[in-house]
Design a protein around this motif. Structure first.
Motif, PDB file in Angstrom:
ATOM      1  N   SER A  56       1.553   3.366  -2.984  1.00  0.00           N
ATOM      2  CA  SER A  56       0.536   3.941  -3.860  1.00  0.00           C
ATOM      3  C   SER A  56      -0.761   3.182  -3.634  1.00  0.00           C
ATOM      4  CB  SER A  56       0.964   3.876  -5.324  1.00  0.00           C
ATOM      5  OG  SER A  56       1.144   2.545  -5.734  1.00  0.00           O
ATOM      6  N   LEU A  57      -1.854   3.894  -3.882  1.00  0.00           N
ATOM      7  CA  LEU A  57      -3.167   3.324  -3.641  1.00  0.00           C
ATOM      8  C   LEU A  57      -4.059   3.681  -4.811  1.00  0.00           C
ATOM      9  CD1 LEU A  57      -5.223   2.001  -1.675  1.00  0.00           C
ATOM     10  CD2 LEU A  57      -5.597   4.287  -0.738  1.00  0.00           C
ATOM     11  N   ALA A  58      -4.652   2.675  -5.440  1.00  0.00           N
ATOM     12  CA  ALA A  58      -5.603   2.909  -6.523  1.00  0.00           C
ATOM     13  C   ALA A  58      -6.974   3.159  -5.902  1.00  0.00           C
ATOM     14  CB  ALA A  58      -5.653   1.710  -7.463  1.00  0.00           C
ATOM     15  N   LEU A  59      -7.543   4.323  -6.171  1.00  0.00           N
ATOM     16  CA  LEU A  59      -8.819   4.713  -5.578  1.00  0.00           C
ATOM     17  C   LEU A  59     -10.012   4.367  -6.454  1.00  0.00           C
ATOM     18  CD1 LEU A  59      -7.663   8.193  -4.260  1.00  0.00           C
ATOM     19  CD2 LEU A  59      -7.878   6.081  -2.966  1.00  0.00           C
ATOM     20  N   GLY A  60      -9.788   3.980  -7.699  1.00  0.00           N
ATOM     21  CA  GLY A  60     -10.874   3.680  -8.630  1.00  0.00           C
ATOM     22  C   GLY A  60     -11.136   4.848  -9.560  1.00  0.00           C
ATOM     23  N   ASN A  61     -11.821   4.571 -10.658  1.00  0.00           N
ATOM     24  CA  ASN A  61     -12.110   5.594 -11.673  1.00  0.00           C
ATOM     25  C   ASN A  61     -10.853   6.311 -12.155  1.00  0.00           C
ATOM     26  OD1 ASN A  61     -14.839   5.030 -11.624  1.00  0.00           O
ATOM     27  ND2 ASN A  61     -15.293   6.627 -10.121  1.00  0.00           N
ATOM     28  N   GLY A  62      -9.757   5.596 -12.211  1.00  0.00           N
ATOM     29  CA  GLY A  62      -8.513   6.178 -12.707  1.00  0.00           C
ATOM     30  C   GLY A  62      -7.800   7.074 -11.697  1.00  0.00           C
ATOM     31  N   LEU A  63      -8.302   7.151 -10.494  1.00  0.00           N
ATOM     32  CA  LEU A  63      -7.668   7.967  -9.464  1.00  0.00           C
ATOM     33  C   LEU A  63      -6.734   7.110  -8.627  1.00  0.00           C
ATOM     34  CD1 LEU A  63     -10.767   9.961  -8.200  1.00  0.00           C
ATOM     35  CD2 LEU A  63      -8.972  10.792  -9.715  1.00  0.00           C
ATOM     36  N   SER A  64      -5.608   7.714  -8.266  1.00  0.00           N
ATOM     37  CA  SER A  64      -4.671   7.015  -7.381  1.00  0.00           C
ATOM     38  C   SER A  64      -4.003   8.038  -6.475  1.00  0.00           C
ATOM     39  CB  SER A  64      -3.624   6.249  -8.195  1.00  0.00           C
ATOM     40  OG  SER A  64      -2.829   7.147  -8.914  1.00  0.00           O
ATOM     41  N   ASP A  65      -3.458   7.543  -5.420  1.00  0.00           N
ATOM     42  CA  ASP A  65      -2.750   8.392  -4.457  1.00  0.00           C
ATOM     43  C   ASP A  65      -1.394   7.764  -4.211  1.00  0.00           C
ATOM     44  OD1 ASP A  65      -2.223  10.393  -2.645  1.00  0.00           O
ATOM     45  OD2 ASP A  65      -3.291   9.430  -0.990  1.00  0.00           O
ATOM     46  N   GLU A  66      -0.371   8.586  -4.213  1.00  0.00           N
ATOM     47  CA  GLU A  66       0.975   8.097  -3.945  1.00  0.00           C
ATOM     48  C   GLU A  66       1.519   8.764  -2.703  1.00  0.00           C
ATOM     49  OE1 GLU A  66       3.689   8.189  -7.190  1.00  0.00           O
ATOM     50  OE2 GLU A  66       2.281   7.251  -8.570  1.00  0.00           O
ATOM     51  N   PHE A  67       2.332   8.017  -1.993  1.00  0.00           N
ATOM     52  CA  PHE A  67       2.912   8.486  -0.745  1.00  0.00           C
ATOM     53  C   PHE A  67       4.396   8.174  -0.775  1.00  0.00           C
ATOM     54  CE2 PHE A  67       4.386   7.290   3.511  1.00  0.00           C
ATOM     55  CZ  PHE A  67       4.106   8.442   4.214  1.00  0.00           C
ATOM     56  N   GLU A  68       5.203   9.147  -0.406  1.00  0.00           N
ATOM     57  CA  GLU A  68       6.643   8.928  -0.338  1.00  0.00           C
ATOM     58  C   GLU A  68       7.188   9.669   0.867  1.00  0.00           C
ATOM     59  OE1 GLU A  68      10.652   9.415  -3.062  1.00  0.00           O
ATOM     60  OE2 GLU A  68       8.698   9.718  -3.963  1.00  0.00           O
ATOM     61  N   ARG A  69       8.077   9.009   1.591  1.00  0.00           N
ATOM     62  CA  ARG A  69       8.724   9.647   2.733  1.00  0.00           C
ATOM     63  C   ARG A  69      10.196   9.256   2.755  1.00  0.00           C
ATOM     64  NH1 ARG A  69       5.766   6.290   7.512  1.00  0.00           N
ATOM     65  NH2 ARG A  69       6.654   4.258   7.040  1.00  0.00           N
ATOM     66  N   SER A  70      10.968  10.091   3.400  1.00  0.00           N
ATOM     67  CA  SER A  70      12.402   9.867   3.506  1.00  0.00           C
ATOM     68  C   SER A  70      12.674   8.587   4.289  1.00  0.00           C
ATOM     69  CB  SER A  70      13.050  11.048   4.230  1.00  0.00           C
ATOM     70  OG  SER A  70      14.364  10.745   4.596  1.00  0.00           O
ATOM     71  N   PRO A  71      13.693   7.825   3.913  1.00  0.00           N
ATOM     72  CA  PRO A  71      14.037   6.629   4.682  1.00  0.00           C
ATOM     73  C   PRO A  71      14.450   6.959   6.123  1.00  0.00           C
ATOM     74  CG  PRO A  71      15.174   6.627   2.567  1.00  0.00           C
ATOM     75  CD  PRO A  71      14.496   7.961   2.709  1.00  0.00           C
ATOM     76  N   THR A  72      14.808   8.206   6.372  1.00  0.00           N
ATOM     77  CA  THR A  72      15.228   8.607   7.712  1.00  0.00           C
ATOM     78  C   THR A  72      14.110   9.287   8.488  1.00  0.00           C
ATOM     79  OG1 THR A  72      16.034  10.738   6.914  1.00  0.00           O
ATOM     80  CG2 THR A  72      17.617   8.906   6.958  1.00  0.00           C
ATOM     81  N   TRP A  73      12.864   9.038   8.103  1.00  0.00           N
ATOM     82  CA  TRP A  73      11.749   9.776   8.689  1.00  0.00           C
ATOM     83  C   TRP A  73      11.667   9.631  10.202  1.00  0.00           C
ATOM     84  CZ3 TRP A  73       7.590   7.796  11.372  1.00  0.00           C
ATOM     85  CH2 TRP A  73       7.432   6.414  11.356  1.00  0.00           C
ATOM     86  N   MET A  74      11.934   8.458  10.738  1.00  0.00           N
ATOM     87  CA  MET A  74      11.830   8.292  12.185  1.00  0.00           C
ATOM     88  C   MET A  74      13.036   8.897  12.897  1.00  0.00           C
ATOM     89  SD  MET A  74       9.954   7.425  14.639  1.00  0.00           S
ATOM     90  CE  MET A  74       8.841   6.065  14.769  1.00  0.00           C
ATOM     91  N   ALA A  75      14.205   8.744  12.332  1.00  0.00           N
ATOM     92  CA  ALA A  75      15.408   9.310  12.951  1.00  0.00           C
ATOM     93  C   ALA A  75      15.342  10.837  12.983  1.00  0.00           C
ATOM     94  CB  ALA A  75      16.648   8.847  12.203  1.00  0.00           C
TER      95      ALA A  75
END
Length: 175
Positions: free
Chosen positions: A138-157
């Motif tokens: 997750s990334l806090a962008l400021g002014n109460g905005l944030s971005d979250e990122f999620e990927r499968s643990p098997t993403w490379m496989a």
């Protein structure tokens, strides 16, 4: 088939025409190895040896294949025999056989395979912005905005499937 021993080509499809400036050294060859491991077609010649046991019809599982020698195991050693032609490729009687061949040719891969390579390359590059072990960020962008990122643990496989490359490679899965 008891065993398949596939040699390495002198070079994988690593030409910059296929990757442009996007391919990092080593990445392009690794992705071609991944694609060729998923499909039955080969580009750039390399030796292959199959050890077969039993009887019946057999077709080389890799293509294009030029069978050079067929040997049968008799009296404690392999002995060269005539290539036994059959209705589906080769017809073997009961026994253990060693088939030596060369697979691959020096033509450019078809457009669909190059497009699959491009999808896989860009998927891996986009996903590698984070460490390979990261599955959530997750990334806090400021002014109460944030971005979250999620990927499968098997993403490379599962990169061939997740990138869409596997769909383009479907016609090349069987010899």
């Amino acid at each position: 088939m008891l065993k398949q021993n596939e040699g390495q080509p002198e070079q994988y499809v690593t030409d910059a025409d296929y990757a442009g400036d996007d391919g990092a050294p080593g990445t392009v060859a690794a992705l071609w190895q991944r694609i060729e491991g998923y499909i039955a077609h080969r580009w750039h010649e390399r030796p292959v040896t199959w050890v077969l046991c039993g009887s019946g019809d057999w077709t080389p599982p890799l293509t294009p294949a030029r069978v050079e020698t067929v040997e049968v195991w008799r009296d404690g050693a392999y002995r060269t025999i005539e290539t036994p032609a059959g209705p589906l490729g080769y017809a073997f009687e009961a026994g253990t056989y060693r088939v030596k061949a060369t697979v691959g040719d020096d033509v450019d891969p078809p457009a669909a395979v190059l497009a699959a390579f491009d999808r896989l390359l860009h998927y891996v590059q986009d996903e590698c912005a984070l460490s390979a072990s990261v599955t959530r960020a997750s990334l806090a962008l400021g002014n109460g905005l944030s971005d979250e990122f999620e990927r499968s643990p098997t993403w490379m496989a599962r990169a061939l499937q997740y990138s869409g490359a596997a769909d383009l490679l479907r016609p090349y899965r069987r010899a």
